[in-house]
Design a protein around this motif. Structure first.
Motif, PDB file in Angstrom:
ATOM      1  N   ILE A 141     -24.264  21.397 -32.990  1.00 23.57           N
ATOM      2  CA  ILE A 141     -25.574  21.420 -32.351  1.00 23.57           C
ATOM      3  C   ILE A 141     -25.810  20.070 -31.681  1.00 23.57           C
ATOM      4  O   ILE A 141     -26.012  19.065 -32.371  1.00 23.57           O
ATOM      5  N   PRO A 142     -25.762  20.011 -30.335  1.00 21.46           N
ATOM      6  CA  PRO A 142     -25.926  18.728 -29.634  1.00 21.46           C
ATOM      7  C   PRO A 142     -27.259  18.038 -29.916  1.00 21.46           C
ATOM      8  O   PRO A 142     -27.349  16.823 -29.878  1.00 21.46           O
ATOM      9  N   SER A 143     -28.301  18.797 -30.228  1.00 18.23           N
ATOM     10  CA  SER A 143     -29.619  18.202 -30.462  1.00 18.23           C
ATOM     11  C   SER A 143     -29.816  17.769 -31.912  1.00 18.23           C
ATOM     12  O   SER A 143     -30.915  17.353 -32.276  1.00 18.23           O
ATOM     13  N   TYR A 144     -28.786  17.835 -32.729  1.00 17.00           N
ATOM     14  CA  TYR A 144     -28.866  17.417 -34.132  1.00 17.00           C
ATOM     15  C   TYR A 144     -29.378  15.980 -34.192  1.00 17.00           C
ATOM     16  O   TYR A 144     -28.880  15.108 -33.488  1.00 17.00           O
ATOM     17  N   GLN A 145     -30.382  15.742 -35.038  1.00 18.95           N
ATOM     18  CA  GLN A 145     -30.965  14.403 -35.176  1.00 18.95           C
ATOM     19  C   GLN A 145     -30.191  13.608 -36.221  1.00 18.95           C
ATOM     20  O   GLN A 145     -30.159  13.990 -37.386  1.00 18.95           O
ATOM     21  N   VAL A 146     -29.570  12.516 -35.795  1.00 16.13           N
ATOM     22  CA  VAL A 146     -28.855  11.665 -36.740  1.00 16.13           C
ATOM     23  C   VAL A 146     -29.857  10.756 -37.449  1.00 16.13           C
ATOM     24  O   VAL A 146     -30.945  10.485 -36.934  1.00 16.13           O
ATOM     25  N   LYS A 147     -29.486  10.321 -38.629  1.00 17.84           N
ATOM     26  CA  LYS A 147     -30.338   9.453 -39.431  1.00 17.84           C
ATOM     27  C   LYS A 147     -29.577   8.168 -39.742  1.00 17.84           C
ATOM     28  O   LYS A 147     -28.360   8.112 -39.587  1.00 17.84           O
ATOM     29  N   ALA A 148     -30.282   7.181 -40.197  1.00 20.09           N
ATOM     30  CA  ALA A 148     -29.644   5.925 -40.597  1.00 20.09           C
ATOM     31  C   ALA A 148     -28.670   6.213 -41.736  1.00 20.09           C
ATOM     32  O   ALA A 148     -28.997   6.931 -42.671  1.00 20.09           O
ATOM     33  N   GLY A 149     -27.466   5.678 -41.614  1.00 26.05           N
ATOM     34  CA  GLY A 149     -26.446   5.873 -42.635  1.00 26.05           C
ATOM     35  C   GLY A 149     -25.491   7.014 -42.350  1.00 26.05           C
ATOM     36  O   GLY A 149     -24.486   7.169 -43.043  1.00 26.05           O
ATOM     37  N   ASP A 150     -25.769   7.837 -41.339  1.00 26.32           N
ATOM     38  CA  ASP A 150     -24.874   8.949 -41.003  1.00 26.32           C
ATOM     39  C   ASP A 150     -23.541   8.429 -40.473  1.00 26.32           C
ATOM     40  O   ASP A 150     -23.510   7.489 -39.676  1.00 26.32           O
ATOM     41  N   VAL A 151     -22.461   9.067 -40.912  1.00 27.97           N
ATOM     42  CA  VAL A 151     -21.117   8.745 -40.433  1.00 27.97           C
ATOM     43  C   VAL A 151     -20.694   9.871 -39.501  1.00 27.97           C
ATOM     44  O   VAL A 151     -20.679  11.042 -39.898  1.00 27.97           O
ATOM     45  N   GLU A 187     -22.402   1.186 -35.392  1.00 28.48           N
ATOM     46  CA  GLU A 187     -21.167   0.503 -35.743  1.00 28.48           C
ATOM     47  C   GLU A 187     -20.028   1.464 -35.398  1.00 28.48           C
ATOM     48  O   GLU A 187     -19.995   2.592 -35.898  1.00 28.48           O
ATOM     49  N   VAL A 188     -19.114   1.046 -34.519  1.00 29.56           N
ATOM     50  CA  VAL A 188     -18.090   1.954 -34.006  1.00 29.56           C
ATOM     51  C   VAL A 188     -16.695   1.441 -34.301  1.00 29.56           C
ATOM     52  O   VAL A 188     -16.399   0.262 -34.126  1.00 29.56           O
ATOM     53  N   ASP A 189     -15.842   2.358 -34.743  1.00 31.46           N
ATOM     54  CA  ASP A 189     -14.421   2.100 -34.940  1.00 31.46           C
ATOM     55  C   ASP A 189     -13.693   3.025 -33.973  1.00 31.46           C
ATOM     56  O   ASP A 189     -13.370   4.166 -34.316  1.00 31.46           O
ATOM     57  N   GLN A 190     -13.458   2.546 -32.732  1.00 35.10           N
ATOM     58  CA  GLN A 190     -12.877   3.400 -31.706  1.00 35.10           C
ATOM     59  C   GLN A 190     -11.436   3.787 -32.013  1.00 35.10           C
ATOM     60  O   GLN A 190     -10.985   4.836 -31.583  1.00 35.10           O
ATOM     61  N   GLU A 191     -10.735   2.965 -32.758  1.00 35.19           N
ATOM     62  CA  GLU A 191      -9.352   3.275 -33.104  1.00 35.19           C
ATOM     63  C   GLU A 191      -9.274   4.544 -33.957  1.00 35.19           C
ATOM     64  O   GLU A 191      -8.384   5.365 -33.792  1.00 35.19           O
ATOM     65  N   ASN A 192     -10.229   4.708 -34.871  1.00 33.70           N
ATOM     66  CA  ASN A 192     -10.259   5.884 -35.747  1.00 33.70           C
ATOM     67  C   ASN A 192     -11.245   6.948 -35.285  1.00 33.70           C
ATOM     68  O   ASN A 192     -11.481   7.926 -36.007  1.00 33.70           O
ATOM     69  N   LEU A 193     -11.841   6.764 -34.089  1.00 33.78           N
ATOM     70  CA  LEU A 193     -12.815   7.698 -33.518  1.00 33.78           C
ATOM     71  C   LEU A 193     -13.920   8.010 -34.528  1.00 33.78           C
ATOM     72  O   LEU A 193     -14.202   9.162 -34.836  1.00 33.78           O
ATOM     73  N   ARG A 194     -14.543   6.958 -35.025  1.00 33.76           N
ATOM     74  CA  ARG A 194     -15.564   7.088 -36.056  1.00 33.76           C
ATOM     75  C   ARG A 194     -16.663   6.061 -35.803  1.00 33.76           C
ATOM     76  O   ARG A 194     -16.425   5.000 -35.262  1.00 33.76           O
ATOM     77  N   GLY A 195     -17.856   6.405 -36.211  1.00 29.35           N
ATOM     78  CA  GLY A 195     -18.974   5.478 -36.091  1.00 29.35           C
ATOM     79  C   GLY A 195     -20.015   5.732 -37.151  1.00 29.35           C
ATOM     80  O   GLY A 195     -20.072   6.807 -37.747  1.00 29.35           O
ATOM     81  N   THR A 196     -20.848   4.729 -37.370  1.00 28.76           N
ATOM     82  CA  THR A 196     -21.908   4.816 -38.360  1.00 28.76           C
ATOM     83  C   THR A 196     -23.223   4.397 -37.712  1.00 28.76           C
ATOM     84  O   THR A 196     -23.252   3.429 -36.940  1.00 28.76           O
ATOM     85  N   VAL A 197     -24.277   5.124 -38.034  1.00 28.14           N
ATOM     86  CA  VAL A 197     -25.615   4.755 -37.578  1.00 28.14           C
ATOM     87  C   VAL A 197     -26.154   3.780 -38.610  1.00 28.14           C
ATOM     88  O   VAL A 197     -26.491   4.165 -39.723  1.00 28.14           O
TER      89      VAL A 197
END
Length: 140
Positions: free
Chosen positions: A66-76, A106-116
């Motif tokens: 769901i593109p409109s999913y609301q992310v929260k602080a701490g979401d990976v 916070e983004v880790d582009q090498e592992n295609l991962r990020g954290t809010v």
């Protein structure tokens, strides 16, 4: 974004504490498709929307489409393991590698991962919009 969903975001922002315009901008900035764009996992917001639609994304280890999913602080947020080696993401990272990432992510582009890390403030949202004009229009 179409009129009806935008009107729903305005209604939600007006029920929150604080200034309506600021709340609206924060709600729009925290959409999953926008967060992926800010992380550099898509060249455009349309592309990140399609990536989410095709179930390539995990939020806290669970698939979200769901593109409109609301992310929260701490979401990976990360790309699913089976898509990480796809040529598509190598091409995307080549184009978006120099893009500045907001301080609330916070983004880790090498592992295609990020954290809010935290929800953004209005000062951290660099969209050239006068939200008070939007509030004036929708408050009628």
């Amino acid at each position: 974004m179409l009129e009806k969903p935008f009107r729903n975001y305005y209604a939600k922002a007006s029920k929150m504490n604080g200034m309506v315009g600021t709340n609206l901008m924060i709600l729009l900035e925290c959409r999953l498709d926008n967060v992926l764009f800010r992380m550099g996992l898509g060249r455009t917001r349309k592309e990140t929307r399609q990536i989410v639609d095709h179930k390539h994304i995990l939020v806290n280890g669970k698939p979200v489409n769901i593109p409109s999913y609301q992310v929260k602080a701490g979401d990976v947020i990360e790309v699913r393991e089976k898509y990480k080696s796809a040529q598509r993401y190598k091409d995307i990272l080549e184009v978006t590698g120099g893009r500045l990432t907001p301080s609330w992510l916070e983004v880790d582009q090498e592992n295609l991962r990020g954290t809010v890390k935290e929800l953004p403030t209005r000062d951290e949202i660099d969209v050239p919009v006068n939200e008070m004009l939007i509030v004036e229009l929708y408050s009628k």
